[in-house]
Design an enzyme around this catalytic site. Structure first.
Site, PDB file in Angstrom:
ATOM      1  N   ARG A  29     -71.078   6.448 -77.494  1.00  0.00           N
ATOM      2  CA  ARG A  29     -72.009   5.704 -76.641  1.00  0.00           C
ATOM      3  C   ARG A  29     -73.457   6.008 -77.000  1.00  0.00           C
ATOM      4  O   ARG A  29     -74.322   5.122 -76.945  1.00  0.00           O
ATOM      5  CB  ARG A  29     -71.724   6.020 -75.167  1.00  0.00           C
ATOM      6  CG  ARG A  29     -70.345   5.515 -74.741  1.00  0.00           C
ATOM      7  CD  ARG A  29     -69.904   6.100 -73.421  1.00  0.00           C
ATOM      8  NE  ARG A  29     -70.798   5.714 -72.340  1.00  0.00           N
ATOM      9  CZ  ARG A  29     -70.708   6.188 -71.096  1.00  0.00           C
ATOM     10  NH1 ARG A  29     -69.751   7.081 -70.800  1.00  0.00           N
ATOM     11  NH2 ARG A  29     -71.538   5.792 -70.169  1.00  0.00           N
ATOM     12  N   ASP A  55     -63.854   8.766 -71.414  1.00  0.00           N
ATOM     13  CA  ASP A  55     -64.686   8.746 -70.207  1.00  0.00           C
ATOM     14  C   ASP A  55     -64.163   7.756 -69.166  1.00  0.00           C
ATOM     15  O   ASP A  55     -63.383   6.857 -69.484  1.00  0.00           O
ATOM     16  CB  ASP A  55     -66.114   8.265 -70.538  1.00  0.00           C
ATOM     17  CG  ASP A  55     -66.869   9.226 -71.418  1.00  0.00           C
ATOM     18  OD1 ASP A  55     -66.401  10.363 -71.611  1.00  0.00           O
ATOM     19  OD2 ASP A  55     -67.947   8.820 -71.917  1.00  0.00           O
ATOM     20  N   ARG A  84     -60.312  13.375 -74.725  1.00  0.00           N
ATOM     21  CA  ARG A  84     -60.596  12.720 -73.455  1.00  0.00           C
ATOM     22  C   ARG A  84     -61.223  11.361 -73.705  1.00  0.00           C
ATOM     23  O   ARG A  84     -61.862  11.150 -74.726  1.00  0.00           O
ATOM     24  CB  ARG A  84     -61.609  13.545 -72.653  1.00  0.00           C
ATOM     25  CG  ARG A  84     -61.144  14.947 -72.430  1.00  0.00           C
ATOM     26  CD  ARG A  84     -62.228  15.770 -71.752  1.00  0.00           C
ATOM     27  NE  ARG A  84     -61.752  17.141 -71.576  1.00  0.00           N
ATOM     28  CZ  ARG A  84     -62.286  18.021 -70.753  1.00  0.00           C
ATOM     29  NH1 ARG A  84     -63.342  17.688 -70.016  1.00  0.00           N
ATOM     30  NH2 ARG A  84     -61.795  19.230 -70.647  1.00  0.00           N
TER      31      ARG A  84
END
Lengths: 244, 244
Positions: free
Chosen positions: A197, A53, A51
């Site tokens: 992140r 974000d 995935r």
């Protein structure tokens, strides 16, 4: 049925992320599936390498999909690019072995994080970089990044708790100073939720002299999310490369 | 009153162009004037180095403005960047001689035109490039560009008829091949309406082998807009530099 590998590039600015969310048209997966379904006239499910974000970009995302079609790869690629929006591009379509799985077969992936370091606002790059006001101590960030390399339990760098293994191997973190930017490349065999992140946010605190290099080992050892740095914004993240 | 020079960068995608159009908030001039007026509390009129069309970008636009204020340049710059939208940046604010005029004092300007030449769609660059499907004969374009250099009557390359002089001097046209793009830089002492886009459109026809190099001299001599190539799209144009 043929198994098709798609290489995809996208500007994630206006999307809720890669992963399909019900019927929302604001995911990249949904956009691509809907166009493919019109072409092959059956339901399809594409499998991404992982995935991304909401707001995260991809220079190279990889997916595979099983299709019941006699259309060739060139036709599929042209059809996709004709009907996909201008912020999603399919850069390659090839037929692969029926066992190829875009998520399970990943050897390693690279994410790029772009930090904007000029006192002037970014204009043409503004959707792809995170602006940093103060000058960073890049050498200190490079030393801290070295401590993250290797096989560790990166639980403290995940924003979601899970019962699955949180051990990953970071092969390399490269930090490059450009004219107006600092580029941080993180190459690993896999990434936990928000891991890039959270790593960048931690390295930023090192570069801002808000945190000592030595705290990196402590974060890893204590496995406590609260010890790591604040999560850096999504828009600076680009999925850069996926290796099989 | 002080005379202030502003250097400005903008993404022109969503604007109707540089030049104020009544009360429309969709011009760059209006955006900057409105913010300045709030700061200095009197009406202001900024003078740009020249207009840019709807959708045209600027890496460096220059303007001057007469202000009745005791605010210093640093404060003006910070205030502008704080209240201007994210697609307009003021990169420099300096006090200049009261006689400085951003339009009349221009020595030369450079426009950059970006052509996208990869078979894959541009993603991150899509708002700043014009996509070209076929491979171009760049060497032929370079030969044609040479014929445009010098002092000529460029009437045929203007989209608007005017009684004023249409003689301009193109100092240099530089054509560079990049990884996925061709960059065309046009440096001249002044530009007629749509001149860059009409020149690029004409050079494109040369690169596509739709037009012979020798037609360039004919276009210049006959001063007939219909003989020149089709106008290239606005989004590929960036005002690159202004010299005083």
């Amino acid at each position: 049925m043929v198994n098709i590998r798609l290489d995809i590039s996208y500007d994630g600015t206006k999307y809720l992320g890669w992963q399909r969310l019900g019927d929302s048209e604001l995911t990249i997966q949904n956009k691509i599936e809907k166009v493919l379904e019109r072409l092959v006239e059956h339901e399809v499910e594409i499998i991404g390498s992982g995935r991304t974000d909401a707001g995260v970009h991809a220079r190279m995302q990889v997916a595979n999909v099983h299709l019941d079609t006699d259309k060739n790869c060139k036709t599929i690629k042209e059809y996709l690019n004709k009907y996909l929006p201008e912020d999603i591009s399919v850069t390659s379509v090839i037929e692969v072995d029926e066992r190829f799985h875009a998520r399970f077969d990943v050897v390693d992936k690279t994410y790029l994080y772009r930090l904007w370091m000029n006192e002037n606002k970014p204009i043409f790059e503004r959707k792809y970089v995170t602006e940093i006001a103060e000058k960073l101590n890049v050498n200190k960030m490079i030393v801290a990044a070295k401590l993250l390399e290797g096989t560790h339990d990166f639980k403290a760098f995940s924003s979601k708790s899970t019962k699955k293994s949180t051990i990953r191997t970071i092969n390399k973190i490269t930090i490059e100073e450009k004219e107006n930017e600092i580029h941080i490349y993180v190459n690993a065999n896999g990434f936990l939720y928000n891991m890039v992140r959270n790593i960048v946010g931690t390295l930023l605190e090192v570069g801002q002299n808000k945190r000592e290099v030595s705290t990196i080992n402590e974060i890893i050892n204590k496995k406590d999310r609260k010890l790591a740095g604040e999560r850096a914004p999504a828009k600076g993240v680009t999925l850069y490369n996926v290796n099989y």
